[in-house]
Design an enzyme around this catalytic site. Structure first.
Site, PDB file in Angstrom:
ATOM      1  N   GLU A   1       0.879  -1.179   0.000  1.00 15.07           N
ATOM      2  CA  GLU A   1       0.000   0.000   0.000  1.00 15.07           C
ATOM      3  C   GLU A   1       0.910   1.222   0.000  1.00 15.07           C
ATOM      4  O   GLU A   1       1.538   1.524   1.011  1.00 15.07           O
ATOM      5  CB  GLU A   1      -0.886  -0.002   1.255  1.00 15.07           C
ATOM      6  CG  GLU A   1      -1.866  -1.165   1.334  1.00 15.07           C
ATOM      7  CD  GLU A   1      -2.972  -1.093   0.308  1.00 15.07           C
ATOM      8  OE1 GLU A   1      -3.139  -0.027  -0.322  1.00 15.07           O
ATOM      9  OE2 GLU A   1      -3.660  -2.101   0.106  1.00 15.07           O
TER      10      GLU A   1
ATOM     11  N   CYS B   1      -1.951   9.524   2.268  1.00 17.76           N
ATOM     12  CA  CYS B   1      -1.661   8.910   0.962  1.00 17.76           C
ATOM     13  C   CYS B   1      -2.761   9.246  -0.036  1.00 17.76           C
ATOM     14  O   CYS B   1      -2.523   9.309  -1.233  1.00 17.76           O
ATOM     15  CB  CYS B   1      -1.513   7.406   1.115  1.00 17.76           C
ATOM     16  SG  CYS B   1      -2.924   6.636   1.918  1.00 17.76           S
TER      17      CYS B   1
HETATM   18  P1  NAD Z   1       8.478   4.657   4.645  1.00 15.58           P
HETATM   19  O1  NAD Z   1       8.463   3.810   3.430  1.00 15.58           O
HETATM   20  O2  NAD Z   1       9.627   5.534   4.870  1.00 15.58           O
HETATM   21  O3  NAD Z   1       8.364   3.756   5.968  1.00 15.58           O
HETATM   22  C1  NAD Z   1       7.291   2.862   6.179  1.00 15.58           C
HETATM   23  C2  NAD Z   1       7.730   1.776   7.120  1.00 15.58           C
HETATM   24  O4  NAD Z   1       8.737   1.004   6.492  1.00 15.58           O
HETATM   25  C3  NAD Z   1       8.333   2.276   8.426  1.00 15.58           C
HETATM   26  O5  NAD Z   1       7.895   1.443   9.474  1.00 15.58           O
HETATM   27  C4  NAD Z   1       9.835   2.123   8.201  1.00 15.58           C
HETATM   28  O6  NAD Z   1      10.569   1.927   9.366  1.00 15.58           O
HETATM   29  C5  NAD Z   1       9.859   0.869   7.347  1.00 15.58           C
HETATM   30  N1  NAD Z   1      11.046   0.723   6.496  1.00 15.58           N
HETATM   31  C6  NAD Z   1      11.784   1.706   5.915  1.00 15.58           C
HETATM   32  N2  NAD Z   1      12.767   1.162   5.156  1.00 15.58           N
HETATM   33  C7  NAD Z   1      12.638  -0.185   5.262  1.00 15.58           C
HETATM   34  C8  NAD Z   1      13.331  -1.293   4.695  1.00 15.58           C
HETATM   35  N3  NAD Z   1      14.364  -1.122   3.886  1.00 15.58           N
HETATM   36  N4  NAD Z   1      12.891  -2.539   4.992  1.00 15.58           N
HETATM   37  C9  NAD Z   1      11.826  -2.727   5.802  1.00 15.58           C
HETATM   38  N5  NAD Z   1      11.148  -1.727   6.377  1.00 15.58           N
HETATM   39  C10 NAD Z   1      11.535  -0.473   6.109  1.00 15.58           C
HETATM   40  O7  NAD Z   1       7.097   5.453   4.610  1.00 15.58           O
HETATM   41  P2  NAD Z   1       6.591   6.536   5.662  1.00 15.58           P
HETATM   42  O8  NAD Z   1       7.393   7.775   5.442  1.00 15.58           O
HETATM   43  O9  NAD Z   1       6.518   5.940   7.019  1.00 15.58           O
HETATM   44  O10 NAD Z   1       5.084   6.760   5.182  1.00 15.58           O
HETATM   45  C11 NAD Z   1       4.740   7.695   4.212  1.00 15.58           C
HETATM   46  C12 NAD Z   1       4.463   6.996   2.903  1.00 15.58           C
HETATM   47  O11 NAD Z   1       3.507   5.988   3.085  1.00 15.58           O
HETATM   48  C13 NAD Z   1       3.871   7.936   1.870  1.00 15.58           C
HETATM   49  O12 NAD Z   1       4.455   7.685   0.620  1.00 15.58           O
HETATM   50  C14 NAD Z   1       2.415   7.552   1.852  1.00 15.58           C
HETATM   51  O13 NAD Z   1       1.747   7.857   0.651  1.00 15.58           O
HETATM   52  C15 NAD Z   1       2.483   6.090   2.096  1.00 15.58           C
HETATM   53  N6  NAD Z   1       1.215   5.614   2.643  1.00 15.58           N
HETATM   54  C16 NAD Z   1       0.439   4.788   1.882  1.00 15.58           C
HETATM   55  C17 NAD Z   1      -0.792   4.363   2.362  1.00 15.58           C
HETATM   56  C18 NAD Z   1      -1.679   3.450   1.565  1.00 15.58           C
HETATM   57  O14 NAD Z   1      -2.530   2.832   2.176  1.00 15.58           O
HETATM   58  N7  NAD Z   1      -1.517   3.312   0.265  1.00 15.58           N
HETATM   59  C19 NAD Z   1      -1.218   4.795   3.605  1.00 15.58           C
HETATM   60  C20 NAD Z   1      -0.407   5.654   4.334  1.00 15.58           C
HETATM   61  C21 NAD Z   1       0.812   6.044   3.850  1.00 15.58           C
END
Ligand code: NAD
Length: 512
Positions: free
Chosen positions: A237, A271
């Site tokens: 997502e 998002c």
């Molecule tokens: P992010 O990708 O930086 O982090 C998300 C999660 O992934 C965090 O828990 C982080 O610690 C973990 N993570 C980061 N790198 C990783 C790796 N290499 N391996 C495993 N885990 C890892 O995203 P964010 O900044 O926390 O959230 C914002 C983003 O999320 C925006 O792009 C937003 O659009 C998206 N988002 C999507 C939805 C949806 O349902 N489509 C909902 C909310 C947010």
């Protein structure tokens, strides 16, 4: 190894004050987490669904009783206002639990399926078998809802779960852990691993049976690559750049209020927030004035009545600044808000409407995740559909017009996981609807029936009574080819020849 555990500092974004410390999960414990999860899976997966749902009802009761305390934790940890913590994090989680309690038995119950005539005498059915240990990795913008719903869905389907919440909002991760513990879930059924991307990466390589990830496109691609090495199925997502389209025949005051909410709720860190506003040319100046008027009524803050909270993640401010600066350098004009060099330090950003923008600018092409809204005029339905689809994302969209036929026609042509007509974002709040993105907004869906089924192996079962000595399609094939030829020709002809079919069938039976 020093044996000293790393700690995650909890900073309240709205005030900049440290409000706690959470112990990070040491990476060396990854194996133990999976071991405990696998051990717990044996009993949890065998527990009747009704009993699993009883745990959920207890969790729900605790959440309802502690709603104010949970809302405060979410608001302190994210900087969002209390009202949004309740309506967009807690309520959808409670509603998701209700939905599952109501529908899970029907969704996960085995189903009988018709068996084709060519397989005479056999019975067919589908069974749903939990996958094992599911890894859920969640983001910081709706840190409660976006962790709880996939975790609960996986648990209901009979899996055990390891949750890695966002390190940006660790208090909420801790709160979730405590809620499950208070609800008495058996040991190992739901475990929470605290920490940043290194911890997330370590759990991703720990060979879970399924990964449910919500976060950025960049991390989603990394996770998909790691998962592909062991063919671990995933749901991703990811981000969005959602268009909001206003036709001249819309209820303009409603559309302006809706657009302002859709763009600035959670400080635009959604998002599915409106990140591109397309307005029909004939009402463009009038609509800009309505937006301005609506924005002027809003108040930043963190008290009970505040409308707009702070940004959550400091690094996000730099992204927003860079996009806005780029646009202004290329000729964009501010309709509301200030240019980045005039922004005060701190986490509250001005609500910014930008005009004179185009599709070559970052502000229109890249996810902003902040309170900025680029506005573009359009002349025709075809033009606005093309503009709305000119993006690598496809999460959500909204169309505003009183002409319902036009609205549905446009909705059908948008390449998007969801479309909302005369409102915005709310498709996520109906747990009966599937949720997920098209293009780079993600892979897979959750919510709805599919939200439980993704956490199961969908197993096909076909059974024979076992009383007959042989089958017509088994060996030996000698002399069977012409009989099969006639059998299939008589069966698949538009006007089936049942007499010929039965004769050939009997002959084949006799051949053994
Ligand atoms: P992010 O990708 O930086 O982090 C998300 C999660 O992934 C965090 O828990 C982080 O610690 C973990 N993570 C980061 N790198 C990783 C790796 N290499 N391996 C495993 N885990 C890892 O995203 P964010 O900044 O926390 O959230 C914002 C983003 O999320 C925006 O792009 C937003 O659009 C998206 N988002 C999507 C939805 C949806 O349902 N489509 C909902 C909310 C947010």
């Amino acid at each position: 190894m020093t044996g000293v555990q790393e700690k995650l500092k909890v900073i309240a974004p709205a005030t900049g004050e440290q409000i706690g410390e959470i112990e990070e999960t040491p990476i060396r414990q990854v194996e133990q987490f999976y071991h405990r999860g696998r051990m717990a899976f044996n009993d949890w997966s065998q527990l009747p669904l009704k009993k699993r749902l009883d745990y959920l009802r207890t969790l729900k009761e605790i959440m309802v009783n502690q709603m104010e305390a949970i809302a405060k934790i979410i608001a302190d940890d994210t900087g969002k206002v209390l009202t949004e913590a309740i309506i967009a994090d807690i309520m959808p989680t409670l509603d998701g639990i209700d939905h599952m309690c109501k529908h899970a038995e029907k969704v996960l119950k085995g189903k009988k399926v018709a068996t084709p005539v060519l397989l005479i005498g056999k019975k067919s059915s589908i069974e749903y078998m939990p996958r094992g240990v599911v890894l859920v990795i969640s983001p910081w913008n709706y840190p409660f809802q976006l962790a709880m719903i996939p975790v609960i869905s996986a648990l209901v389907a009979g899996n055990t779960v390891i949750l890695k919440p966002s390190e940006v909002t660790p208090l909420v991760g801790k709160c979730i852990e405590e809620l499950f513990s208070q609800a008495g879930f058996p040991e190992g059924v739901i475990q929470v691993a605290h920490g940043g991307k290194e911890v997330g990466a370590a759990f991703t390589t720990g060979k879970p049976d399924y990964i449910f990830f919500t976060g950025s496109v960049r991390t989603g691609k990394i996770i998909q690559q790691v998962a592909a090495k062991d063919l671990i199925p995933t749901t991703l997502e990811l981000g969005g750049k959602d268009p909001l389209i206003v036709f001249a025949d819309a209820h303009l005051e409603r559309a302006a209020k809706g657009a302002v909410w859709a763009a600035f709720t959670n400080s635009g860190q959604v998002c599915m927030s409106a990140e591109r506003l397309y307005v029909e040319k004939t009402i463009y100046p009038q609509f800009l004035a309505l937006l301005k008027k609506e924005i002027s009524t809003l108040r930043h803050g963190s008290d009970r009545d505040a409308d707009v909270g702070s940004m959550t993640f400091p690094a996000q401010i730099d992204i927003v600044k860079e996009q806005l600066t780029d646009a202004l350098n290329k000729g964009a004009v501010l309709e509301t808000g200030l240019s980045p060099e005039e922004w005060e330090h701190g986490m509250f950003l001005p609500l910014t409407v930008v005009k004179n923008v185009n599709h070559q600018m970052k502000i229109v092409q890249e996810e902003s995740f902040g309170p900025i809204l680029p506005v573009i005029p359009f002349e025709s339905e075809e033009e606005v559909i093309a503009l709305a689809n000119d993006t690598k994302y496809g999460l959500n969209a909204s169309v505003w017009t009183k002409d319902r036929q036009k609205a549905r026609r446009v909705a059908s042509k948008l390449v998007s996981g969801a479309v909302v007509i005369n409102d915005a974002i709310i498709s996520v709040a109906n747990h009966g609807l599937p949720f997920g993105g098209a293009k780079q907004s993600g892979i897979g869906r959750y919510h709805g029936d599919g939200g439980l089924k993704i956490f199961c192996h969908e197993k096909s079962i076909i059974e024979d009574s076992g009383r007959k000595k042989t089958e017509i399609h088994w060996y030996p094939y000698r002399d069977k080819y012409p009989l099969f030829l006639t059998l299939f020709q008589s069966y698949f002809k538009t006007n089936k020849n049942w007499i010929k079919f039965s004769k050939m069938y009997v002959k084949l039976l006799k051949k053994g």
